[in-house]
Structures are given as C-alpha cells and as structure tokens.
Design an enzyme around this catalytic site. Structure first.
Site, PDB file in Angstrom:
ATOM      1  N   SER A  19       0.845  -1.178   0.000  1.00 29.69           N
ATOM      2  CA  SER A  19       0.000   0.000   0.000  1.00 29.69           C
ATOM      3  C   SER A  19       0.885   1.234   0.000  1.00 29.69           C
ATOM      4  CB  SER A  19      -0.891  -0.010   1.238  1.00 29.69           C
ATOM      5  OG  SER A  19      -0.102  -0.178   2.393  1.00 29.69           O
ATOM      6  N   CYS A  20       0.265   2.359  -0.195  1.00 33.70           N
ATOM      7  CA  CYS A  20       0.976   3.628  -0.225  1.00 33.70           C
ATOM      8  C   CYS A  20       0.588   4.445   1.001  1.00 33.70           C
ATOM      9  CB  CYS A  20       0.611   4.408  -1.489  1.00 33.70           C
ATOM     10  SG  CYS A  20       0.966   3.532  -3.025  1.00 33.70           S
TER      11      CYS A  20
END
Length: 382
Positions: A19-20
């Site tokens: 994920s970011c």
C-alpha cells in the site's frame, strides 16, 4: 533502479502487494510553513512504501513569481532538454529558467535532471488559438509529455511545484533540499507500486495546472478512464493509473465547472438503489452524473488526497477499501492514510473525522468549517 528485493513477495512472485502512504497538511489562514512537519509525518509511514516512489506538492512556494506558470520539467538526458526547450521558447515568454537545486546523494543512481521555468503564453499564440491561458498551457504540457522523448512536465501551476522521484519520501525531500522551501499546503506521498513500474515519472503526486493528486490503491477502471480523457485531449504518458485522476479533476472542475462535492460523486457515485431512494431533484442530479460521466467513475480500491490553490480534499472509494482520516488543530487541517502520522506532529486534535466510503473531506482557506463532510444522500443500509 532504486529497488530492494527484500520487499518482494514471499513466494518470489513478480507482484509486490502493499500500500501507499498519504499525508496532507494545510494552514487555513495561508500562513506558510517549512517541510519539517510534513516530512516527519510521511516518514512515520515508511512501512507503507518500498522506496520505489516518494514525492511532494507544495503550494505557495513562489510568492514573488505568483502570476507566472511554474513548469517543473524532468529530463532523462541532455538531448530531451534541448528538444523541450525548443518548444517552450516557441510557445512562451520565459522570464526565468534554472536547474532545480538538488543535493548529491548515494541513494540515487543516475537521477534525471530537473529544471524549472517561469513563463507566460505568447499573446499572439493565444489570439491565434482563441483559448484561455490555462487551456493553452494544458495543450503544451500534453504536447511535451507525449511528443518529446525523455522530457516530462511534472507540474505546471502557478505558485506551486511538484518534487518527486524514486526513493523514500524523506530521501526525496533531502535530494530536492525541501528544507529551503515554505508553503501553506503540502501534499506528500510514499509509493508502493503494484501493477505499474517504479520510475521517476511514476512517483506521486501527479499534477496539471494547479491540481495535484496523491493516490493509494489501484484503479481497475484505468483503461476506460484513459480512453475517455484521451478523447478530451489529455495524453497519458506516465505509465500509471493515478495520472487519470489529475486530468479528470482538471476536466470536470475547470472545463465543465462542476463543484468538487459533485466531482466526488462522479469518481465514487452512489449505487443505483441509493439513487432510486433519493428525493426527485436529487435523483435526477445523481442519475445524470452517472449517465454522463460513467466513464470517469473510478472503480477499484482507492483513497486520494487532491489539492488546488485554496483547497485540499480527501476521498475514498465507495466501500472505503483504503484508509483515510482527517484531523484539525487550530488553523491546521490534516488528512492522512494513518492517524498515527497526524498524531506524530499534533498529539492532540480539536476534531477528528473518519469519512464513510465515497464521502469527502474538504478544507478551504479561511473556512473553519472544513471538517463538515457531506453525508451520502440516500444511503441504503442492508
């Protein structure tokens, strides 16, 4: 390439799942502040990135040249610069050009060069095309990004700029010497690319004119979104799905003059059964948005922080498959993918908002009602 194999999947597959990290910080009275707190907050979420992208969009950094378009251009080689500058000199009056100061670092192997240009369209060119200066600029940005090999305009707004590349955000901040800048709004991103390449141009935020977008998630609708935007004259050259969000915001807000509260319902529209349950006037509005702009619905898991001068927005997909939270303390608004990032620089908050899927957080300059998130009209509970 700045890659670290230890982040690969446990079964040596070719897809990195993760994920970011998103973080946005805005002073609602337009007071400018340094990089210290934004960089600290985004670096607290280091595990959400993998070193394959970090970046910042900063608003209010060029107050002495605020009336001019500020182009930040990434060059992959010297020849690309000569080709792009030939176009810029043909189409614009360039009042100042210089290489963006960077710091030598062992973290980066053969990074691109970055130049910035403060410019304005040539009046004769504007008259010939009979378009606004903003539309003129968008056309030239598309012309360089899709037509000049190795040259990419990564930001083109006034009194703002994007700084991004391959690395963790704190390394990118150090590389671009962001401690020397001050702005009233900072949009920050740590990238963990999944299905698209990790390269300098693919780092976030993405920007066109004064819009910038940082994104966590994956747009399975990218192909449909891209084809629609290409029919409107936008060229996608950055090899990642987030690019379409920036162009869609420009199309809907600038060209079609749609307020951001309704743009949110284009990207993450109510379900049809929810629309059917609305009052007649609302039902007509939301049904029209779905039918007219169905190709700009952003399908798939996402949360974004988007910004333009005077406004910062947070939005998630309809099911909130990616995290997003807002907080407010004094004159500051924070939006982040993790509450811990906000608490790391502001342990106590006046207000915290956890939006439902498809609902937005909107912060505007000199408007202390920023934390009022519009409710999803006609929400249907199973």
């Amino acid at each position: 390439m700045y890659a670290r194999r230890e982040h690969a999947g446990s079964y040596s597959d070719d897809k990195i799942l993760g994920s970011c990290a998103l973080f946005g910080m805005m002073n609602l009275t337009c007071e400018r502040f340094s990089s210290k707190e934004p960089v600290h907050a985004i670096s607290c979420m280091r595990e959400r990135g993998n070193g394959l992208g970090g970046g910042f969009a900063i608003y209010g950094i060029y107050p002495d040249l605020a009336d001019l378009y500020a182009f930040h251009v990434m060059y992959m080689d010297p020849l690309s610069r000569r080709r792009a500058e030939k176009n810029l000199m043909r189409d614009f009056r360039i009042l100042l050009s210089e290489e963006i100061p960077t710091k030598e670092s062992n973290e980066f192997l053969d990074p691109p060069t970055f130049w910035r240009y403060f410019l304005e369209p040539k009046p004769s060119k504007l008259r010939d095309e009979n378009v606004s200066s903003d539309e003129y600029v968008v056309r030239r940005v598309m012309g360089i990004n899709t037509g000049v090999r190795g040259a990419y305009v990564i930001s083109s707004g006034k009194d703002m700029g994007v700084f991004k590349g391959i690395g963790f955000p704190e390394d990118i901040a150090d590389f671009f010497r962001l401690n020397e800048y001050r702005g009233y709004m900072w949009i920050c991103h740590a990238r963990f690319p999944t299905n698209t390449p990790g390269w300098w141009g693919g780092a976030h935020p993405f920007s066109i004119l004064d819009w910038s977008v940082a994104h966590n998630g994956e747009l399975s609708s990218y192909g449909v979104n891209r084809r629609y935007l290409e029919m409107e004259g936008y060229g996608c050259a950055m090899k990642t799905d987030t690019e379409v969000l920036a162009y869609a915001l420009d199309l809907l807000a600038r060209r079609h003059n749609i307020p951001i509260e309704l743009i949110a319902k284009v990207f993450a529209p109510p379900y049809w059964e929810e629309i059917d349950a609305m009052k007649p006037k609302e039902r007509l509005t939301f049904a029209a948005l779905r039918r007219v702009y169905g190709s700009l619905m952003m399908n798939g898991p996402f949360s974004i922080i988007a910004a333009r001068h005077g406004e910062m927005i947070g939005l998630t997909d309809r099911k909130k498959l990616r995290p997003l939270i807002g907080g407010m303390r004094g004159d500051f608004l924070y939006i982040s993918s993790e509450e811990s990032a906000i608490r790391s620089i502001s342990p106590s908050l006046d207000k915290v908002v956890r939006p439902y899927g498809g609902e937005i957080i909107v912060g505007r300059l000199r408007d202390l009602r920023v934390m009022e998130t519009p409710t999803l009209v006609g929400r249907v509970y199973a």
